[in-house]
Design a protein around this motif. Sequence first.
Motif, short mmCIF file in Angstrom:
data_model
loop_
_atom_site.label_atom_id
_atom_site.label_comp_id
_atom_site.label_asym_id
_atom_site.label_seq_id
_atom_site.Cartn_x
_atom_site.Cartn_y
_atom_site.Cartn_z
N THR A 218 2.58 1.66 -3.43
CA THR A 218 1.60 2.03 -4.46
C THR A 218 1.23 3.51 -4.36
O THR A 218 1.19 4.22 -5.37
N THR B 175 2.15 6.33 -7.12
CA THR B 175 1.05 7.09 -7.72
C THR B 175 1.29 8.59 -7.59
O THR B 175 1.09 9.34 -8.55
N PHE C 19 -1.76 -2.31 -6.67
CA PHE C 19 -1.66 -2.74 -5.27
C PHE C 19 -1.80 -4.25 -5.14
O PHE C 19 -1.05 -4.90 -4.40
N PHE C 20 -2.72 -4.82 -5.88
CA PHE C 20 -2.91 -6.27 -5.86
C PHE C 20 -1.68 -7.00 -6.43
O PHE C 20 -1.25 -8.03 -5.89
N LEU D 286 0.82 -1.20 0.00
CA LEU D 286 0.00 0.00 0.00
C LEU D 286 0.86 1.26 0.00
O LEU D 286 0.61 2.21 -0.76
N PHE E 233 -7.91 4.91 -11.87
CA PHE E 233 -8.35 4.35 -10.59
C PHE E 233 -8.12 2.84 -10.54
O PHE E 233 -7.55 2.32 -9.57
N PHE E 234 -8.55 2.12 -11.57
CA PHE E 234 -8.40 0.67 -11.55
C PHE E 234 -6.94 0.25 -11.78
O PHE E 234 -6.54 -0.83 -11.34
N THR E 235 -6.16 1.08 -12.44
CA THR E 235 -4.73 0.78 -12.57
C THR E 235 -4.06 0.80 -11.21
O THR E 235 -3.27 -0.10 -10.87
N VAL E 236 -4.36 1.81 -10.41
CA VAL E 236 -3.78 1.90 -9.06
C VAL E 236 -4.26 0.73 -8.20
O VAL E 236 -3.48 0.13 -7.45
N LEU E 237 -5.54 0.40 -8.29
CA LEU E 237 -6.09 -0.70 -7.50
C LEU E 237 -5.45 -2.03 -7.89
O LEU E 237 -5.06 -2.83 -7.02
N LEU E 238 -5.33 -2.29 -9.18
CA LEU E 238 -4.70 -3.52 -9.64
C LEU E 238 -3.21 -3.55 -9.33
O LEU E 238 -2.64 -4.62 -9.06
#
Length: 375
Positions: free
Chosen positions: A80, A84, A185-186, A77, A178-183
């Motif tokens: 990431t 970002t 982190f995963f 986290l 948004f989904f790039t940052v979320l993915l």
Amino acid sequence: MRNPTDRETPVPPKTMTIKLPTGWFYGALIVILSAWILNSFLQAMLAACVTAIASWPLYTRFAARLPRCIGRNSSSLIFTLALTIFVLAPLMFAFGALLSEAHALLSAIAVADKKGIAVPQGLENAPLIGPWLAARWQSQLASPGALLTWTQRTDAAALVPWAQSLGQFTVRHAFIIFFTVLLLFFLYQEGESLAAGFRRVLRRCLGEHADGFADLATRAVRASVNSMLVVALFDGLASGVAYAIVGVPHAAVWAAVTGLLALVPFLGYVAVGALALQLAMTVTTTPPLLALGLGCFVLFCGDKVVRPVVACNGVRLRFVWVLMGCLGGFEVLGLIGLVIGPVVLTLARELWEQRVRDLAVVDVTDSNPQVSQSA
């Protein structure tokens, strides 16, 4: 003896049937449905994978230096969020500076239109179309209130589709970010296990050459990302020197905006165009066309020369193939295509060379039977 009048029963021709296990059908169906469902997230997934591969060495060093009390979730986290901010903050600064300059430019245009906008310095001396442009400017914009009259004749309804397109473009790219940052982190959390599973599946499909292809793709991705950063740095420094030489006001700010926007292809030209317009609307000693030409020349060299030269060291492609991979990838996949395009061409080149080597070995074996028997 058989009676000649007897007719032989025709034997039906044998047909070759291919029987596939039932699991293959259901597996392919599940893959197709998954690809269909995730189609809208393709760019975000590719961007997250490329970012994770390119920054993985930095992440491992960062995680190794953290205290042991911080778990993997927290380290993923923190890294990431840091990455970002490192990527988006400069871009936000560039867009903010560009909007501020655009507001100042519009105010200067409104003030200048009251007295008539004079022909920009040096426009008449421009080659080929300079005199024609100067004559058109003199007839259309030089008289007081000409621009206001021209804008009043413009149909406001015609601007609605442009505004809708701009809004959709903004929402779409905010969704992707948004989904790039979320993915991402995963991927930092599960990257090692995902990479091990991917290599295991790749070995089953490609055999002993799987690890070589995976390593080649990793080097190509990192080389492509490095080329983007080098191009942005080159454009910022080179444009700053060029602007300072010709006497552009606030040359350092304009150079920073140009370099940061140059991370995204063709956005750097927006900064150069805005600078030329500002110089044309204000009374300066710097010819607008000279600043426009120098800025475009720097961006052209960065995109068409520096980027392929830097990327070809990692992707092992010639200049023309790197250039076509960048442009073709950008046309198909957008910004992330600048990285994916050269990587795909690199893997295609490696597959071709591997196939040629295998066929050469087969030809040598067939021409020397003793070699095959001894083997």
